[in-house]
Write a protein that holds these residues in place. Structure first.
Motif, PDB file in Angstrom:
ATOM      1  N   TYR A  81       3.979  11.577  -2.991  1.00  0.00           N
ATOM      2  CA  TYR A  81       5.307  11.579  -3.597  1.00  0.00           C
ATOM      3  C   TYR A  81       6.159  10.498  -2.941  1.00  0.00           C
ATOM      4  O   TYR A  81       6.181  10.354  -1.706  1.00  0.00           O
ATOM      5  N   ALA A  82       6.836   9.745  -3.779  1.00  0.00           N
ATOM      6  CA  ALA A  82       7.681   8.665  -3.278  1.00  0.00           C
ATOM      7  C   ALA A  82       8.918   9.243  -2.591  1.00  0.00           C
ATOM      8  O   ALA A  82       9.392  10.327  -2.925  1.00  0.00           O
ATOM      9  N   LYS A  83       9.437   8.498  -1.648  1.00  0.00           N
ATOM     10  CA  LYS A  83      10.642   8.932  -0.931  1.00  0.00           C
ATOM     11  C   LYS A  83      11.877   8.702  -1.798  1.00  0.00           C
ATOM     12  O   LYS A  83      12.010   7.689  -2.465  1.00  0.00           O
TER      13      LYS A  83
END
Length: 501
Positions: free
Chosen positions: A268-270
């Motif tokens: 999951y991207a920040k």
């Protein structure tokens, strides 16, 4: 583990759920022992004795295995619960497939109150199937030889000198159909009550109890064949030992394959929202190897068994048609067609229940992605490719499990009642239900700060140095240890029994 069973009864809610479940099971088993009004119980007893003597040579024993599992032996006793839970299972599977295939029903299932509407339709379909199957069974009781699931009853009638139903008329048919329909609906209701107020899934648990009810008879047959038999030899001792080792291996293999999964890493991207940072961690999407469970075997056996029953019912005096029905229910065409159907329904179930496009779209919306795969269609193609390979392994495993009881029965020359515990539908359902019940009990124990069945904390502290992170990090070591202990125990028991003899 013993302390875990003691702790179960220290939790009031869990104790109440277990006692309620046991009470419901007792009531259901009583219903399986009550014979339909108008049926001669002496003929049924003679049939049971005749079946016990000729069980190994009965060609329809394997064909009726699925029906006996879901009827709990009620079909052989012509009981008020003769239809068992099978009509409800068939209606549920039918509605579940229609929900996945028909767009309007799929949309209805996602709406508020839609699932309750589908459950209502399932109950209506159950009543219809009960009326149809009950009518066919009630009519066939006049001439039981026409029903492949009642094979041998005509010989029992000749031995006793009395028909199974002395007064077979339209009044008996109506009474029997209504009684069996009410019995099946009562079992369905009790299964729902167990799910809501008891422990485990009610319907699955009732099926599991039906399977376990055959275990004492199987043990008696094994005792008479390999131990109490005066003509038993050393080869018989080796057969018994091989059967025990095979049973342990089959159960261990089913547990391993049932729990086996391919873990897909999801990154999951920040995201920065105000002063907080969300995402950035790695999670895993589990893809089960045996995604379809026992459903492909049930579908395959239902497609092969019930047409054979209907054909035998419609053409009772056509020898060629009856022979074809026998081949369809038991002969080599059954093996070829059933293997093909198991593979077909394994892929069909995955195609209807596993939606890679929707999963890929949900990952894209939530900011997740599979490392090395672009979001969108490439992710969906990767999931579809991976699941197809896993489904092939799962279908091959189900086929081997399905064929194993037949191979054991013919190779060891044992009864079908004993052979069913070495594979097939029975052992898959039994292992799955037991794992589910233990998982729920374990959850209740851990929520109340009790140790579960495995007592992970103490085991991890005891073996952390030897295993490098606890027993959970080395499950192969656990399997090896328990396998060695089981083999040593089985060898010791077998040697003691036959040496003493």
């Amino acid at each position: 583990m013993i302390s875990a069973f003691v702790n179960i009864f220290k939790i009031p809610d869990l104790r109440q759920r277990i006692l309620f479940t046991l009470a419901m099971i007792v009531i259901v088993r009583i219903g399986y022992a009550i014979t339909l009004p108008g049926v001669n119980p002496h003929v049924l007893q003679a049939w049971v004795d005749l079946t016990a003597k000729e069980a190994t040579n009965n060609p329809f024993a394997a064909a009726a295995a699925l029906v006996n599992v879901f009827s709990g032996g009620g079909l052989q006793r012509c009981a008020i619960f003769a239809l068992g839970i099978m009509p409800y299972i068939s209606a549920s599977i039918m509605m579940q497939l229609l929900t996945a295939v028909v767009p309007s029903m799929s949309k209805l299932s996602r709406e508020d109150g839609g699932r309750q509407k589908i459950n209502q339709w399932t109950r209506y379909a159950t009543v219809g199937l009960c009326l149809l199957q009950g009518y066919m069974l009630a009519v066939s009781l006049k001439n039981p030889g026409q029903n492949i699931f009642l094979s041998g009853l005509d010989k029992a009638m000749q031995a006793v000198g009395s028909p199974l139903v002395p007064d077979h008329n339209w009044m008996f048919v109506v009474t029997a159909v209504l009684t069996m329909t009410a019995g099946s609906m009562f079992i369905m209701w009790m299964g729902e009550q167990i799910t809501e107020r008891g422990i485990g899934n009610g319907v699955s648990l009732l099926i599991c109890i039906n399977i376990v009810s055959d275990l004492p008879g199987a043990l008696v047959r094994v005792w008479k064949t390999f131990i109490a038999n005066e003509q038993a030899t050393t080869m018989d001792a080796m057969k018994l030992l091989a059967m025990l080792v095979l049973l342990v291996a089959v159960i261990a293999g089913i547990i391993a394959l049932t729990q086996a999964q391919r873990r897909i890493a999801i990154q999951y991207a920040k995201r920065v929202v105000g002063r907080k940072v969300y995402g950035g961690q790695t999670q895993y999407m589990p893809l089960k190897v045996n995604y379809a469970g026992v459903m492909p075997i049930i579908f395959a056996q239902a497609i092969l068994l019930f047409p054979a029953q209907i054909i035998g019912f419609m053409f009772p005096h056509q020898a060629a048609v009856q022979q074809w029905a026998e081949w369809l229910a038991y002969g080599w065409p059954n093996l070829i067609i059933s293997t093909t159907l198991i593979f077909f329904f394994s892929y069909f179930w995955v195609a209807t229940m596993f939606q890679p496009n929707q999963i890929a779209e949900d990952l894209k919306k939530s900011g997740g992605y599979i490392p090395g795969q672009r979001p969108g269609k490439p992710t969906a193609d990767f999931l579809d490719f991976t699941m197809s390979r896993l489904t092939f392994a799962g279908a091959l495993f189900l086929t081997l499990i399905y064929l194993l009881p037949l191979l054991v029965q013919r190779g060891m020359k044992i009864d079908q009642t004993v052979a069913q515990f070495f594979g097939g539908t029975s052992i898959l359902i039994l292992v799955g239900v037991v794992l589910d019940v233990m998982r729920q009990v374990e959850t209740h124990l851990l929520q109340r700060h009790y140790d579960g069945f495995l007592r992970k904390g103490k085991i991890r502290g005891r073996f952390e140095r030897q295993t490098g992170g606890g027993i959970a990090a080395n499950p192969k070591l656990v399997v090896m240890l328990w396998t060695v202990i089981a083999i040593i125990a089985l060898v010791g028991v077998s040697f003691a029994v036959f040496h003493g003899k």
